[in-house]
Scaffold this active site. Structure first.
Site, PDB file in Angstrom:
ATOM      1  N   GLU A   1      45.371  50.727  30.430  1.00  0.00           N
ATOM      2  CA  GLU A   1      43.949  50.464  30.157  1.00  0.00           C
ATOM      3  C   GLU A   1      43.598  48.986  30.435  1.00  0.00           C
ATOM      4  OE1 GLU A   1      41.860  52.636  27.229  1.00  0.00           O
ATOM      5  OE2 GLU A   1      43.315  54.267  27.208  1.00  0.00           O
TER       6      GLU A   1
ATOM      7  N   SER B   1      45.302  47.342  39.140  1.00  0.00           N
ATOM      8  CA  SER B   1      44.359  46.384  38.551  1.00  0.00           C
ATOM      9  C   SER B   1      43.087  46.279  39.382  1.00  0.00           C
ATOM     10  CB  SER B   1      45.010  45.000  38.448  1.00  0.00           C
ATOM     11  OG  SER B   1      46.010  45.015  37.453  1.00  0.00           O
TER      12      SER B   1
ATOM     13  N   GLN C   1      64.829  41.699  16.046  1.00  0.00           N
ATOM     14  CA  GLN C   1      65.612  40.521  15.657  1.00  0.00           C
ATOM     15  C   GLN C   1      66.023  40.592  14.183  1.00  0.00           C
ATOM     16  OE1 GLN C   1      66.406  38.710  18.098  1.00  0.00           O
ATOM     17  NE2 GLN C   1      67.505  37.061  17.083  1.00  0.00           N
TER      18      GLN C   1
ATOM     19  N   PRO D   1      48.387  54.942  44.024  1.00  0.00           N
ATOM     20  CA  PRO D   1      49.569  54.192  44.473  1.00  0.00           C
ATOM     21  C   PRO D   1      49.195  52.786  44.958  1.00  0.00           C
ATOM     22  CG  PRO D   1      49.662  56.431  45.301  1.00  0.00           C
ATOM     23  CD  PRO D   1      48.342  56.298  44.617  1.00  0.00           C
TER      24      PRO D   1
HETATM   25  N1  COS Z   1      30.438  48.140  31.834  1.00  0.00           N
HETATM   26  C1  COS Z   1      29.501  48.515  32.750  1.00  0.00           C
HETATM   27  N2  COS Z   1      29.525  48.096  34.047  1.00  0.00           N
HETATM   28  C2  COS Z   1      30.541  47.281  34.407  1.00  0.00           C
HETATM   29  C3  COS Z   1      31.533  46.859  33.509  1.00  0.00           C
HETATM   30  C4  COS Z   1      31.453  47.318  32.179  1.00  0.00           C
HETATM   31  N3  COS Z   1      32.373  46.960  31.284  1.00  0.00           N
HETATM   32  N4  COS Z   1      32.403  46.060  34.170  1.00  0.00           N
HETATM   33  C5  COS Z   1      31.966  45.969  35.427  1.00  0.00           C
HETATM   34  N5  COS Z   1      30.844  46.705  35.575  1.00  0.00           N
HETATM   35  C6  COS Z   1      30.018  46.845  36.789  1.00  0.00           C
HETATM   36  C7  COS Z   1      29.612  45.482  37.291  1.00  0.00           C
HETATM   37  O1  COS Z   1      28.438  45.041  36.654  1.00  0.00           O
HETATM   38  C8  COS Z   1      29.407  45.726  38.769  1.00  0.00           C
HETATM   39  O2  COS Z   1      28.158  46.325  38.997  1.00  0.00           O
HETATM   40  P1  COS Z   1      27.080  45.622  39.972  1.00  0.00           P
HETATM   41  O3  COS Z   1      27.766  45.582  41.315  1.00  0.00           O
HETATM   42  O4  COS Z   1      25.915  46.549  39.925  1.00  0.00           O
HETATM   43  O5  COS Z   1      26.820  44.276  39.403  1.00  0.00           O
HETATM   44  C9  COS Z   1      30.463  46.782  39.093  1.00  0.00           C
HETATM   45  O6  COS Z   1      30.793  47.421  37.847  1.00  0.00           O
HETATM   46  C10 COS Z   1      31.709  46.176  39.693  1.00  0.00           C
HETATM   47  O7  COS Z   1      32.221  45.226  38.793  1.00  0.00           O
HETATM   48  P2  COS Z   1      33.071  43.956  39.254  1.00  0.00           P
HETATM   49  O8  COS Z   1      32.373  43.302  40.390  1.00  0.00           O
HETATM   50  O9  COS Z   1      33.385  43.157  38.050  1.00  0.00           O
HETATM   51  O10 COS Z   1      34.378  44.681  39.840  1.00  0.00           O
HETATM   52  P3  COS Z   1      35.759  44.067  40.336  1.00  0.00           P
HETATM   53  O11 COS Z   1      36.224  44.873  41.462  1.00  0.00           O
HETATM   54  O12 COS Z   1      35.652  42.599  40.504  1.00  0.00           O
HETATM   55  O13 COS Z   1      36.828  44.378  39.160  1.00  0.00           O
HETATM   56  C11 COS Z   1      37.941  44.616  37.051  1.00  0.00           C
HETATM   57  C12 COS Z   1      36.634  44.482  37.854  1.00  0.00           C
HETATM   58  C13 COS Z   1      39.107  43.803  37.572  1.00  0.00           C
HETATM   59  C14 COS Z   1      37.582  44.182  35.659  1.00  0.00           C
HETATM   60  C15 COS Z   1      38.306  46.134  37.060  1.00  0.00           C
HETATM   61  O14 COS Z   1      38.732  46.537  38.326  1.00  0.00           O
HETATM   62  C16 COS Z   1      39.349  46.506  36.035  1.00  0.00           C
HETATM   63  O15 COS Z   1      39.048  46.664  34.837  1.00  0.00           O
HETATM   64  N6  COS Z   1      40.626  46.703  36.466  1.00  0.00           N
HETATM   65  C17 COS Z   1      41.626  47.215  35.626  1.00  0.00           C
HETATM   66  C18 COS Z   1      41.653  48.694  35.727  1.00  0.00           C
HETATM   67  C19 COS Z   1      42.343  49.313  34.576  1.00  0.00           C
HETATM   68  O16 COS Z   1      42.098  49.000  33.424  1.00  0.00           O
HETATM   69  N7  COS Z   1      43.213  50.251  34.884  1.00  0.00           N
HETATM   70  C20 COS Z   1      43.928  50.925  33.867  1.00  0.00           C
HETATM   71  C21 COS Z   1      44.124  52.291  34.311  1.00  0.00           C
HETATM   72  S1  COS Z   1      43.099  53.390  33.549  1.00  0.00           S
HETATM   73  S2  COS Z   1      44.150  53.885  31.967  1.00  0.00           S
END
Ligand code: COS
Length: 384
Positions: free
Chosen positions: A364, A131, A337, A127
């Protein structure tokens, strides 16, 4: 990478026939009843559709990414609800175990997922955490050979059908962010796990989501994916990299279907004494759609081949998801459309698809999250 063109073509032909002869004629029924008939689910099992991406040693077809996206193009020519049912077993509901699971976890769960005997779901969103996935609050506190889970997961696709959940939870109460998150396999019958009521959605009737609630839910420590705490967020991100490519392929297939319908309608519908397809303003919409679908298809195939070659495709997967889902939304809009008044009427597939495909720009990872992933990766690469 295509391992054997002939074998793949046989699979693609049988899926394409199944889509045309069984799924398309049942689209309206599924939309009206909000349920996929069990006989169709059984046929999906027989075709091996639940195990497309699971390794052969566990009973799956072990498709390469390129093969998988080509299957996704085909299966997306019909209502996304059908794809959604098999989508989690091939994607987010199984890949945590495939990518990072222990040998025991793979041996125990993957054959059941591949056969479609059980459905897997992926429980990341909450909840208060969408993102910003790393801010999730579901907690998992170690208690001997168990963890005690507490928290709520939201909008979980296939939760009502699922037998197992890949659950991301916080195992370190002090540490903030991604490093405190672990991934668990939680079975549906575990005491303390309950489901919310099925969500009423804008579209994709026949595909279900609901809350998954954990109240002092005792999960065996053996069910931590890979047996390792603190790497669950990375597992989730790796799963999503692949999932985003798959969804991009689904967007291509759905757009192809909508364009086929729009073209057929434009060639049949007469106005001002001729088929509307003869009018250049209609042609512009058809041509833009065709060109954009071609671009998205090419991107998806290229990124899939890159992944098959062992490259990190985080950037490319996000590029594909961003472009293909936005493209799919534009094609949906043009399809309505071109259909004119008929496009607003539920009798025509254009109206249903318009609502169904809206989700592709959201789940996703929203388009905005894909933009962030792409730009961040660009900056990181430039700093090296
Ligand atoms: N593959 C492997 N590791 C990954 C990765 C990937 N694609 N993306 C990030 N990581 C790792 C990073 O390297 C980091 O590790 P370290 O701390 O060891 O360097 C860790 O994961 C955290 O990554 P980051 O700092 O980028 O995290 P953030 O909190 O800034 O957020 C986003 C990253 C915004 C990209 C992420 O939260 C996201 O994808 N959000 C969307 C979620 C989503 O898709 N939800 C849909 C619901 S599921 S159907």
């Amino acid at each position: 990478m295509i391992r054997d063109e002939e074998t793949l073509n046989i699979l693609l032909d049988s899926i394409s026939r199944f889509v045309r002869e069984v799924l398309v004629p049942n689209e309206q029924l599924v939309a009206e009843t909000d349920e996929i008939p069990p006989a169709i689910v059984a046929q999906m099992r027989e075709l091996g559709l639940f195990g497309l991406s699971i390794p052969e040693q566990y009973g799956g077809l072990q498709l390469t990414m390129e093969e998988e996206v080509r299957v996704a193009f085909e299966i997306a020519h019909t209502s996304p609800a059908f794809r959604s049912l098999i989508g989690t077993n091939n994607g987010i509901g199984s890949q945590g175990i495939v990518i990072d699971g222990t040998a025991e976890q793979k041996e125990y769960y993957l054959p059941k997922l591949a056969a479609g005997d059980i459905i897997g779901a992926f429980a990341l969103t909450e909840p208060g955490s969408g993102s910003d996935a790393a801010s999730l609050r579901t907690s998992a506190v170690r208690d001997g050979d168990f963890y005690i889970l507490n928290g709520t997961k939201r909008y979980i696709t296939n939760a009502p059908e699922a037998s197992i959940f890949t659950v991301m939870a916080r195992t370190d109460p002090v540490k903030r962010g991604a490093g405190a998150i672990s991934a668990f396999i939680v079975e549906k019958d575990t005491p303390g796990l309950s489901l919310g009521k099925i969500d009423k959605k804008m579209g994709q009737r026949g595909a279900h989501t609901c809350d998954v609630v954990f109240e002092n839910c005792r999960v065996p420590a053996a069910n931590v994916i890979g047996g390792k705490e603190g790497v669950g967020f990375k597992t989730a991100m790796k799963v999503l990299d692949k999932g985003r490519l798959h969804i991009a392929a689904v967007c291509v297939g759905a757009a192809e279907r909508m364009l086929d319908d729009a073209l057929r309608y434009a060639m049949e519908r007469q106005q001002f004494g001729q088929p509307i397809a003869e009018f250049q303003l209609i042609q512009a919409m058809l041509a833009d759609s065709k060109a954009e679908i071609y671009a998205a298809r090419s991107m998806v195939l290229d990124a899939a081949r890159m992944r098959d070659n062992g490259n990190d495709v985080s950037t490319e997967a996000s590029c594909c998801k961003l472009f293909a889902s936005e493209m799919c939304g534009r094609v949906a809009d043009r399809s309505v459309q071109i259909h004119g008044g008929a496009g607003y009427i539920a009798e025509y597939a254009a109206e249903r698809f318009y609502r169904d495909v809206r989700l592709f720009r959201i789940y996703e990872g929203t388009s905005q999250i894909q933009q962030i992933v792409i730009a961040r990766n660009m900056i990181k690469a430039a700093q090296k």
